[in-house]
Design a protein around this motif. Structure first.
Motif, PDB file in Angstrom:
ATOM      1  N   UNK A 169      18.343 -98.338 -68.278  1.00 59.75           N
ATOM      2  CA  UNK A 169      19.053 -99.547 -67.865  1.00 59.75           C
ATOM      3  C   UNK A 169      20.555 -99.315 -67.944  1.00 59.75           C
ATOM      4  N   UNK A 170      20.977 -98.553 -68.942  1.00 62.82           N
ATOM      5  CA  UNK A 170      22.397 -98.228 -69.082  1.00 62.82           C
ATOM      6  C   UNK A 170      22.939 -97.449 -67.903  1.00 62.82           C
ATOM      7  N   UNK A 171      22.068 -96.725 -67.214  1.00 61.55           N
ATOM      8  CA  UNK A 171      22.494 -95.924 -66.062  1.00 61.55           C
ATOM      9  C   UNK A 171      22.438 -96.682 -64.739  1.00 61.55           C
ATOM     10  N   UNK A 172      22.026 -97.949 -64.784  1.00 62.27           N
ATOM     11  CA  UNK A 172      21.914 -98.737 -63.549  1.00 62.27           C
ATOM     12  C   UNK A 172      23.245 -98.802 -62.808  1.00 62.27           C
ATOM     13  N   UNK A 173      24.340 -99.008 -63.537  1.00 62.61           N
ATOM     14  CA  UNK A 173      25.648 -99.114 -62.877  1.00 62.61           C
ATOM     15  C   UNK A 173      26.050 -97.808 -62.203  1.00 62.61           C
ATOM     16  N   UNK A 174      25.649 -96.680 -62.798  1.00 63.57           N
ATOM     17  CA  UNK A 174      25.932 -95.383 -62.180  1.00 63.57           C
ATOM     18  C   UNK A 174      25.203 -95.264 -60.846  1.00 63.57           C
ATOM     19  N   UNK A 175      23.933 -95.657 -60.843  1.00 65.00           N
ATOM     20  CA  UNK A 175      23.148 -95.608 -59.605  1.00 65.00           C
ATOM     21  C   UNK A 175      23.701 -96.592 -58.571  1.00 65.00           C
ATOM     22  N   UNK A 176      24.127 -97.751 -59.040  1.00 61.70           N
ATOM     23  CA  UNK A 176      24.666 -98.754 -58.136  1.00 61.70           C
ATOM     24  C   UNK A 176      25.958 -98.254 -57.488  1.00 61.70           C
ATOM     25  N   UNK A 177      26.790 -97.586 -58.271  1.00 59.61           N
ATOM     26  CA  UNK A 177      28.022 -96.999 -57.734  1.00 59.61           C
ATOM     27  C   UNK A 177      27.687 -95.976 -56.657  1.00 59.61           C
ATOM     28  N   UNK A 178      26.669 -95.174 -56.896  1.00 56.10           N
ATOM     29  CA  UNK A 178      26.268 -94.156 -55.924  1.00 56.10           C
ATOM     30  C   UNK A 178      25.753 -94.798 -54.642  1.00 56.10           C
ATOM     31  N   UNK A 179      24.957 -95.848 -54.794  1.00 49.27           N
ATOM     32  CA  UNK A 179      24.439 -96.556 -53.625  1.00 49.27           C
ATOM     33  C   UNK A 179      25.569 -97.126 -52.776  1.00 49.27           C
ATOM     34  N   UNK A 180      26.545 -97.712 -53.443  1.00 53.35           N
ATOM     35  CA  UNK A 180      27.645 -98.341 -52.715  1.00 53.35           C
ATOM     36  C   UNK A 180      28.600 -97.314 -52.126  1.00 53.35           C
ATOM     37  N   UNK A 181      28.641 -96.131 -52.715  1.00 48.05           N
ATOM     38  CA  UNK A 181      29.498 -95.073 -52.192  1.00 48.05           C
ATOM     39  C   UNK A 181      28.901 -94.431 -50.953  1.00 48.05           C
ATOM     40  N   UNK A 182      27.591 -94.186 -50.970  1.00 48.00           N
ATOM     41  CA  UNK A 182      26.946 -93.481 -49.865  1.00 48.00           C
ATOM     42  C   UNK A 182      26.215 -94.398 -48.896  1.00 48.00           C
ATOM     43  N   UNK A 183      25.864 -95.610 -49.338  1.00 45.32           N
ATOM     44  CA  UNK A 183      25.140 -96.534 -48.471  1.00 45.32           C
ATOM     45  C   UNK A 183      26.084 -97.450 -47.716  1.00 45.32           C
ATOM     46  N   UNK A 189      14.402 -95.386 -52.946  1.00 45.11           N
ATOM     47  CA  UNK A 189      14.086 -95.696 -54.331  1.00 45.11           C
ATOM     48  C   UNK A 189      14.980 -94.832 -55.198  1.00 45.11           C
ATOM     49  N   UNK A 190      15.738 -95.445 -56.104  1.00 43.44           N
ATOM     50  CA  UNK A 190      16.626 -94.676 -56.975  1.00 43.44           C
ATOM     51  C   UNK A 190      16.467 -95.137 -58.418  1.00 43.44           C
ATOM     52  N   UNK A 191      16.903 -94.279 -59.333  1.00 48.31           N
ATOM     53  CA  UNK A 191      16.800 -94.575 -60.748  1.00 48.31           C
ATOM     54  C   UNK A 191      16.541 -93.296 -61.521  1.00 48.31           C
ATOM     55  N   UNK A 192      16.638 -93.372 -62.832  1.00 48.18           N
ATOM     56  CA  UNK A 192      16.430 -92.200 -63.673  1.00 48.18           C
ATOM     57  C   UNK A 192      15.025 -91.619 -63.505  1.00 48.18           C
ATOM     58  N   UNK A 239      14.662 -99.232 -63.265  1.00 40.33           N
ATOM     59  CA  UNK A 239      14.834 -98.786 -64.651  1.00 40.33           C
ATOM     60  C   UNK A 239      13.534 -99.069 -65.396  1.00 40.33           C
ATOM     61  N   UNK A 240      13.393 -98.486 -66.569  1.00 39.34           N
ATOM     62  CA  UNK A 240      12.200 -98.633 -67.389  1.00 39.34           C
ATOM     63  C   UNK A 240      12.521 -99.616 -68.516  1.00 39.34           C
ATOM     64  N   UNK A 241      11.791-100.716 -68.598  1.00 37.65           N
ATOM     65  CA  UNK A 241      12.105-101.743 -69.604  1.00 37.65           C
ATOM     66  C   UNK A 241      11.920-101.229 -71.032  1.00 37.65           C
ATOM     67  N   UNK A 242      11.220-100.100 -71.203  1.00 30.57           N
ATOM     68  CA  UNK A 242      10.989 -99.546 -72.540  1.00 30.57           C
ATOM     69  C   UNK A 242      12.004 -98.463 -72.919  1.00 30.57           C
ATOM     70  N   UNK A 243      12.951 -98.182 -72.010  1.00 28.06           N
ATOM     71  CA  UNK A 243      13.964 -97.162 -72.286  1.00 28.06           C
ATOM     72  C   UNK A 243      15.341 -97.715 -71.944  1.00 28.06           C
ATOM     73  N   UNK A 244      16.068 -98.112 -72.969  1.00 33.49           N
ATOM     74  CA  UNK A 244      17.379 -98.743 -72.793  1.00 33.49           C
ATOM     75  C   UNK A 244      18.338 -97.852 -72.007  1.00 33.49           C
ATOM     76  N   UNK A 291       5.027-104.554 -72.856  1.00 33.53           N
ATOM     77  CA  UNK A 291       5.920-105.536 -73.492  1.00 33.53           C
ATOM     78  C   UNK A 291       6.167-105.235 -74.968  1.00 33.53           C
ATOM     79  N   UNK A 292       5.184-104.627 -75.632  1.00 37.12           N
ATOM     80  CA  UNK A 292       5.339-104.331 -77.061  1.00 37.12           C
ATOM     81  C   UNK A 292       6.385-103.249 -77.309  1.00 37.12           C
ATOM     82  N   UNK A 293       6.732-102.494 -76.270  1.00 35.52           N
ATOM     83  CA  UNK A 293       7.740-101.428 -76.392  1.00 35.52           C
ATOM     84  C   UNK A 293       9.046-101.777 -75.695  1.00 35.52           C
TER      85      UNK A 293
END
Length: 217
Positions: free
Chosen positions: A100-114, A17-20, A92-97, A130-132
């Motif tokens: 989501x902006x850091x998803x590509x950073x995590x994806x790069x890390x996954x592809x580098x080490x996985x 499990x990865x993410x901020x 990522x957290x749908x209430x904190x943009x 949903x309201x947030x």
């Protein structure tokens, strides 16, 4: 010492499990493994993991899910845990943009080490808020399609789609593993020629990825 994980199983799949920090990774895992939710869940320090047995088709799979710390200061000690992982839930957290902006950073890390065949499911957690909302579902779905990821929105609090997200990952890992085993058997098969121009394909029935016993460690 014997426990509930001593049941005989066919495969042991490791996933991460990865993410901020604060996106709800630990609560997603506790929902999946123990059907629990902690409102005052504290940040993970280093790495924690949990097991759960899942049946996919006719196989019993022990899913070993590692929950990694999202804080930057722990990255050095967690990157090594990607090795051997067949799948990942990228949260990522749908209430904190920003998460989501850091998803590509995590994806790069996954592809580098996985591994190159790692199954990645992009998960937008806290869908109950949903309201947030700061990240639209269509935006996340578009990123998932571009990066060839599975995608799902979840709510660990309300237990929405949590089971489905993990099962989607585990089922896809199983499908890839099964396909690789079939290909390996074909490649390692020995062809014996007999009379009448018929051919018998002899393959080794022992599979290296199959676990004789998947007890907890």
């Amino acid at each position: 010492m014997a426990d509930t994980f001593d049941e005989q199983c066919d495969y042991l799949f490791k996933a991460v499990l990865v993410g901020d920090s604060g996106v709800g990774k630990s609560n997603l895992l506790s929902r999946f493994a123990k059907d629990e939710f902690l409102l005052d869940s504290k940040p993970t320090i280093g790495v924690e993991f949990a097991y759960r047995n899942i049946r996919v088709k006719d196989k019993l799979i022990k899913a070993q899910i590692w929950d990694t710390a999202g804080q930057e200061r722990f990255r050095a000690i967690t990157s090594s845990y990607y090795r051997g992982a067949l799948g990942a839930i990228l949260v990522y957290d749908i209430t904190r943009k920003s998460t989501f902006g850091n998803v590509k950073k995590w994806l790069h890390e996954l592809r580098e080490f996985g591994g190159e065949d790692m199954v990645v499911v992009l998960v937008g957690n806290k869908s109950d808020l949903v309201q947030s909302r700061e990240v639209e579902k269509e935006e996340a779905k578009g990123l998932a399609e571009t990066e060839r990821l599975c995608f799902m929105e979840t709510s660990a609090m309300q237990n929405l789609n949590v089971e489905q997200a993990f099962l989607q990952m585990i089922t896809k890992i199983h499908d890839i593993t099964s396909q690789k085993m079939l290909e390996a058997k074909k490649e390692n098969g020995t062809t014996l020629r007999i009379s009448g121009r018929k051919e018998i394909h002899v393959t080794d029935e022992v599979t290296a990825t199959k676990q004789a016993s998947c007890c907890s460690r």
